[in-house]
Design a protein around this motif. Structure first.
Motif, PDB file in Angstrom:
ATOM      1  N   CYS A  40       0.841  -1.200   0.000  1.00  0.00           N
ATOM      2  CA  CYS A  40       0.000   0.000   0.000  1.00  0.00           C
ATOM      3  C   CYS A  40       0.875   1.248   0.000  1.00  0.00           C
ATOM      4  O   CYS A  40       2.059   1.199   0.332  1.00  0.00           O
ATOM      5  CB  CYS A  40      -0.921   0.017   1.219  1.00  0.00           C
ATOM      6  SG  CYS A  40      -2.040  -1.390   1.306  1.00  0.00           S
ATOM      7  N   TYR A  53      -5.254  -2.077   9.295  1.00  0.00           N
ATOM      8  CA  TYR A  53      -6.278  -2.987   9.785  1.00  0.00           C
ATOM      9  C   TYR A  53      -6.181  -3.126  11.297  1.00  0.00           C
ATOM     10  O   TYR A  53      -5.214  -2.694  11.932  1.00  0.00           O
ATOM     11  CB  TYR A  53      -6.117  -4.362   9.130  1.00  0.00           C
ATOM     12  CG  TYR A  53      -4.704  -4.880   9.131  1.00  0.00           C
ATOM     13  CD1 TYR A  53      -4.163  -5.499  10.249  1.00  0.00           C
ATOM     14  CD2 TYR A  53      -3.895  -4.728   8.013  1.00  0.00           C
ATOM     15  CE1 TYR A  53      -2.858  -5.962  10.255  1.00  0.00           C
ATOM     16  CE2 TYR A  53      -2.577  -5.202   8.000  1.00  0.00           C
ATOM     17  CZ  TYR A  53      -2.071  -5.815   9.121  1.00  0.00           C
ATOM     18  OH  TYR A  53      -0.785  -6.268   9.135  1.00  0.00           O
ATOM     19  N   TYR A  60      -6.094  -1.336   2.548  1.00  0.00           N
ATOM     20  CA  TYR A  60      -6.188  -2.651   3.159  1.00  0.00           C
ATOM     21  C   TYR A  60      -4.954  -3.010   3.980  1.00  0.00           C
ATOM     22  O   TYR A  60      -4.961  -3.994   4.711  1.00  0.00           O
ATOM     23  CB  TYR A  60      -6.435  -3.723   2.095  1.00  0.00           C
ATOM     24  CG  TYR A  60      -5.417  -3.766   0.993  1.00  0.00           C
ATOM     25  CD1 TYR A  60      -4.212  -4.448   1.130  1.00  0.00           C
ATOM     26  CD2 TYR A  60      -5.656  -3.112  -0.209  1.00  0.00           C
ATOM     27  CE1 TYR A  60      -3.285  -4.487   0.125  1.00  0.00           C
ATOM     28  CE2 TYR A  60      -4.725  -3.142  -1.238  1.00  0.00           C
ATOM     29  CZ  TYR A  60      -3.548  -3.831  -1.067  1.00  0.00           C
ATOM     30  OH  TYR A  60      -2.615  -3.863  -2.071  1.00  0.00           O
ATOM     31  N   CYS A  61      -3.880  -2.236   3.860  1.00  0.00           N
ATOM     32  CA  CYS A  61      -2.714  -2.466   4.713  1.00  0.00           C
ATOM     33  C   CYS A  61      -2.929  -1.941   6.130  1.00  0.00           C
ATOM     34  O   CYS A  61      -2.134  -2.236   7.025  1.00  0.00           O
ATOM     35  CB  CYS A  61      -1.471  -1.811   4.106  1.00  0.00           C
ATOM     36  SG  CYS A  61      -0.922  -2.568   2.570  1.00  0.00           S
ATOM     37  N   LYS A  68      -6.723 -10.317  10.432  1.00  0.00           N
ATOM     38  CA  LYS A  68      -6.839  -8.909  10.078  1.00  0.00           C
ATOM     39  C   LYS A  68      -8.304  -8.526   9.804  1.00  0.00           C
ATOM     40  O   LYS A  68      -9.047  -9.293   9.212  1.00  0.00           O
ATOM     41  CB  LYS A  68      -5.992  -8.598   8.845  1.00  0.00           C
ATOM     42  CG  LYS A  68      -4.515  -8.837   9.035  1.00  0.00           C
ATOM     43  CD  LYS A  68      -3.714  -8.304   7.861  1.00  0.00           C
ATOM     44  CE  LYS A  68      -4.034  -8.998   6.574  1.00  0.00           C
ATOM     45  NZ  LYS A  68      -3.151  -8.564   5.472  1.00  0.00           N
ATOM     46  N   VAL A  93      -9.905  -5.132   8.087  1.00  0.00           N
ATOM     47  CA  VAL A  93      -9.565  -3.869   7.433  1.00  0.00           C
ATOM     48  C   VAL A  93     -10.381  -2.727   8.045  1.00  0.00           C
ATOM     49  O   VAL A  93     -11.575  -2.858   8.302  1.00  0.00           O
ATOM     50  CB  VAL A  93      -9.829  -3.962   5.915  1.00  0.00           C
ATOM     51  CG1 VAL A  93      -9.541  -2.626   5.244  1.00  0.00           C
ATOM     52  CG2 VAL A  93      -8.962  -5.051   5.297  1.00  0.00           C
ATOM     53  N   GLU A 101     -12.375   0.540   7.984  1.00  0.00           N
ATOM     54  CA  GLU A 101     -13.253   1.114   6.975  1.00  0.00           C
ATOM     55  C   GLU A 101     -12.724   2.466   6.508  1.00  0.00           C
ATOM     56  O   GLU A 101     -12.345   3.318   7.301  1.00  0.00           O
ATOM     57  CB  GLU A 101     -14.669   1.273   7.548  1.00  0.00           C
ATOM     58  CG  GLU A 101     -15.702   1.702   6.518  1.00  0.00           C
ATOM     59  CD  GLU A 101     -17.101   1.729   7.083  1.00  0.00           C
ATOM     60  OE1 GLU A 101     -18.011   2.195   6.379  1.00  0.00           O
ATOM     61  OE2 GLU A 101     -17.288   1.282   8.234  1.00  0.00           O
ATOM     62  N   ASN A 133      -5.496 -13.212   6.725  1.00  0.00           N
ATOM     63  CA  ASN A 133      -6.749 -12.518   6.418  1.00  0.00           C
ATOM     64  C   ASN A 133      -7.940 -13.151   7.134  1.00  0.00           C
ATOM     65  O   ASN A 133      -8.949 -12.487   7.367  1.00  0.00           O
ATOM     66  CB  ASN A 133      -6.997 -12.510   4.911  1.00  0.00           C
ATOM     67  CG  ASN A 133      -5.983 -11.666   4.178  1.00  0.00           C
ATOM     68  OD1 ASN A 133      -5.578 -10.606   4.656  1.00  0.00           O
ATOM     69  ND2 ASN A 133      -5.551 -12.117   3.011  1.00  0.00           N
TER      70      ASN A 133
END
Length: 774
Positions: free
Chosen positions: A141, A460, A457-458, A449, A451, A453, A477
């Motif tokens: 990211c 979390y 996505y890195c 993880k 995420v 909002e 994940n």
């Protein structure tokens, strides 16, 4: 303005000199060259190209009246889409491969939160459009993306300071410890504005250490006016460089260059003055005091960003380009077909059809003087890998670069990158520990993880795995369930094998149930022995001697059948344990019911004019026991014939155990059997309760009432307890219920009689039997 670029010209000169002096390449021919400075500007590059294509010193595009200066191989612009039929050769692999190398570095060190800094031009835009999806697809990211202006003319200094200050603030405030930089060969000189800005802000803030990662196009250099600017922020940087070795004789060739003795090099004096900060006497104005160039200055004394004695990657590519053309020309000149097509003009020109040269360039393959192989791929790109270079900068503006790894394009997937982490020097800010560059610190094993909002996505949160699931690695994940034969560890970071369990004699619970079962069996045998020994006494004869023996025998079997529930379930024990239990208990309860009815009938038969004597026969009591028992046997027969019990494995009732058990087969038939047993118990209890006050010393009704009260209490409690437990605890509940209810019948009915028979024999007479209560 960039003195270090002078080495590129030396590489070109050295290559031509080496070829002209070699008897093996282009004998009887002498190579020459013409050089125009492009000034890293597209417009000037095009102008220089037109000059090369035109008559010497005259800019007349597409027109040439001289036959002595025809161009065979010249410069070309950056080509994104190569036009079919138009030859174009790159002395570096495709840029996308470099980006894959940088991505491999990021993934190797688990750097997923990075910044991008690139030049504000077309190349920078292409870089962003290429790496953004490429890196994102692999989980990297971007904390920020910043552009630097491509020019540093004095008129733009204010703009540079303003934009540089914004980038500097972003670098200081960002959690990203890794910055990927992209640009051209001179771009590091532009990036050094960040150094200058950090010096201006040294009193108010301090730039955190960053790991700079640069592509192979970039080189650590400086403009002339950046001579005194520190380079501390680039300490510990990692860059890609085309795989190369030092060329024999190149260093001596560099040392031989001197503005006082070298002729025909118009660039040397300019470079000398800029690099050493001096002026030759002819160029010094009288009214201005300048440092005088003596020509005896030593190149090795220059800082590395002004000049390096070892060949840089850019210079190495130029050297290989000249050698590739020379080898292609040599192959062309050696061809018999080309010899016949030669236009002989005193050896000054090889041929007019210059396009023929490219078919030889496509297949050129040779080892240069550094023993490195040079060849082109089918796309016209040099076949080479990349070295990973670690840069160390010192306070005296010198630096040292060390090869710490390699990106091999020919290696199998997953093995393209090799890194020696121990050899890497990181920025001082990291205290020589491996830098971490992530938006969120790794989620430990046992969590996954989630995420955040609205954020990349890195970034979390870490949430603990739900019950029954584990995560064995960092930053997973999702959590994964264990197999049916495993269960999560305490920290939910790996799966443990479930233990196979059943109620056994070796464990305390099984032993604590087996011992009472055997003890009560022994007591029952003693009671039966006492009754057999005293079978002629009135108290034994009362209430049907045969029923007494039947009840005691069934109680003995009840105690012993509990042992069928202990031990590893087998096919035979599973078939017998429940059916034997309910049938034997039905016999016992039928016997109790028959004994209770006999008490009532015996009392009624003693009444004047009673007609009940005919119902006091022993065969009537036996018929009651037999009928009641046959009904239960019928239920069990249907059960065994339709869906019998069988050994089974319960994988899910207990989280950490695999339970070996007997599956009851038809649950309906199991509860029907229990229900019928409960019906017999209820009838026996009711009849005994109603007859409990009948007068007689040997009236069993009150004892049967107590025994059936115990029996019913035990089995009423059994149902919810049985349904609420699992595994061997469920089996233990049933065994306890069997033992408790059987012991209740034994103790309440037979202990009072044994007390009289053994301890109060005087009461064991016929007078006591017929005595009525007044």
């Amino acid at each position: 303005m960039v003195p270090k670029n002078y080495q590129h010209l030396l590489a070109l000169t050295f290559a031509v000199k080496e070829i002209n002096e070699s008897p093996h390449i282009l004998p009887n021919h002498t190579l020459g060259f013409r050089v125009y400075d492009s000034y890293a500007n597209a417009r000037t590059t095009c102008q220089a190209t037109l000059r090369l294509l035109s008559v010497k010193e005259r800019l007349v595009p597409n027109y040439a009246c001289s036959i002595h200066n025809n161009l065979i191989y010249g410069v070309a612009p950056v080509m994104n889409d190569k036009t079919p039929g138009l030859p174009f050769y790159q002395m570096v692999p495709d840029e996308t491969l470099q980006y894959e190398g940088i991505l491999s570095l990021l993934l190797h060190f688990s750097w997923t939160w990075i910044g991008l800094v690139f030049m504000d031009n077309d190349n920078g835009e292409r870089f962003l459009q290429t790496v953004f999806p490429m890196f994102s697809k692999r989980g990297v990211c971007f904390a920020f993306t910043k552009k630097l202006p491509p020019h540093t003319y004095i008129t733009n200094i204010n703009v540079m300071l303003e934009r540089g200050a914004k980038i500097y603030d972003k670098l200081v405030n960002s959690k990203a410890n890794v910055v990927v930089a992209h640009g051209e060969s001179y771009s590091i000189a532009i990036f050094r504005w960040l150094t200058y800005i950090s010096e201006l802000n040294i009193m108010t803030s301090k730039l955190k250490g960053k790991v700079w990662i640069a592509s192979a196009q970039m080189d650590f250099n400086a403009f002339v006016y950046q001579r005194d600017w520190v380079t501390g922020i680039f300490h510990g940087s990692l860059t890609l460089r085309i795989c190369s070795n030092d060329l024999p004789g190149f260093k001596l060739f560099e040392e031989s260059r001197n503005p006082l003795s070298t002729k025909g090099d118009d660039f040397l004096r300019i470079f000398w003055q800029q690099a050493f900060g001096c002026r030759f006497p002819a160029s010094v104005m009288n009214e201005v005091e300048e440092k005088i160039c003596t020509g005896k200055e030593r190149l090795e004394s220059l800082p590395g960003d002004f000049f390096e004695m070892s060949m840089t990657g850019h210079s190495y590519s130029i050297y290989n380009a000249v050698c590739a053309v020379a080898h292609a020309m040599h192959a062309m000149s050696s061809s018999e077909e080309n010899h016949r097509a030669m236009v002989k003009t005193n050896g000054q020109k090889l041929r007019n059809e210059q396009w023929q040269l490219h078919q030889f360039l496509r297949g050129v393959s040779f080892n240069n003087s550094a023993r490195n192989k040079v060849s082109f791929s089918g796309k016209g790109e040099v076949v080479s890998g990349f070295d990973v270079i670690n840069w160390k900068f010192f306070s005296n503006e010198s630096f040292l670069h060390m090869k710490v790894g390699m990106f091999d394009l020919q290696a199998s997937p997953g093995q393209t990158l090799t890194i020696d982490e121990e050899a890497i020097t990181w920025h001082h800010w990291f205290n020589q520990t491996r830098p971490l560059s992530v938006c969120t610190k790794s989620c430990r094993p046992g969590s996954s993880k989630k995420v955040k909002e609205g954020e990349p996505y890195c970034c979390y949160n870490c949430i603990t795995c739900p019950a029954g699931k584990i995560s064995s690695q960092e930053d997973m994940n999702d959590c994964n369930p264990c197999s049916d034969t495993e269960y999560p560890s305490k920290n939910q970071d790996f799966c443990l094998p479930k233990t196979i369990t059943f109620l056994s004699y070796e464990e305390a619970l099984g032993l604590s149930l087996a011992i009472p079962a055997l003890a009560f069996s022994f007591i029952t045998v003693l009671v039966l022995a006492v009754f057999v020994k005293n079978h002629r006494t009135p108290i034994v004869k009362a209430n049907n001697q045969k029923l007494t023996y039947t009840l005691l025998s069934s109680l003995l079997l009840c105690f012993l059948c509990s042992l069928l529930f202990i031990g590893e379930p087998q096919k035979l024990t599973c078939l017998l344990r429940q059916t034997a239990f309910v049938i034997i208990f039905s016999v016992a309860l039928s016997s109790v019911l028959a004994k209770t009815l006999l008490v009532i009938l015996a009392f009624m038969a003693t009444q004047p004019g009673a007609r009940m004597r005919k119902w006091l026969g022993k065969e009537k009591a036996s018929a009651i026991v037999l009928c009641c028992s046959l009904i239960q046997a019928g239920i069990c027969s249907v059960w065994l014939g339709t869906s019998p019990p069988f050994p089974d494995v319960d994988l899910f009732s207990m989280a950490t155990e695999i339970i070996l058990e007997c599956n009851e087969g038809s649950v309906i038939m199991f509860y029907c059997a229990l229900g019928y047993m409960g019906l017999l118990a209820t009838i026996s209890f009711t009849v005994a309760f109603l007859s409990r006050k009948l007068p007689s010393s040997f009236n069993e009704a009150k004892f049967i009432t107590f025994s059936m009260l115990v029996f019913c209490s035990v089995w009423i409690s059994f149902v919810p307890s049985y349904l609420s437990t699992k595994g061997k605890s469920m089996v233990a509940v049933e065994i306890f219920s069997i033992l408790a209810s059987s012991a209740g019948l034994l103790c309440c009915i037979f202990l009072p009689k044994c007390y009289i028979i053994v301890l109060r024999p005087e009461q064991n007479n016929k007078e006591q039997l017929i005595r009525r209560k007044h």
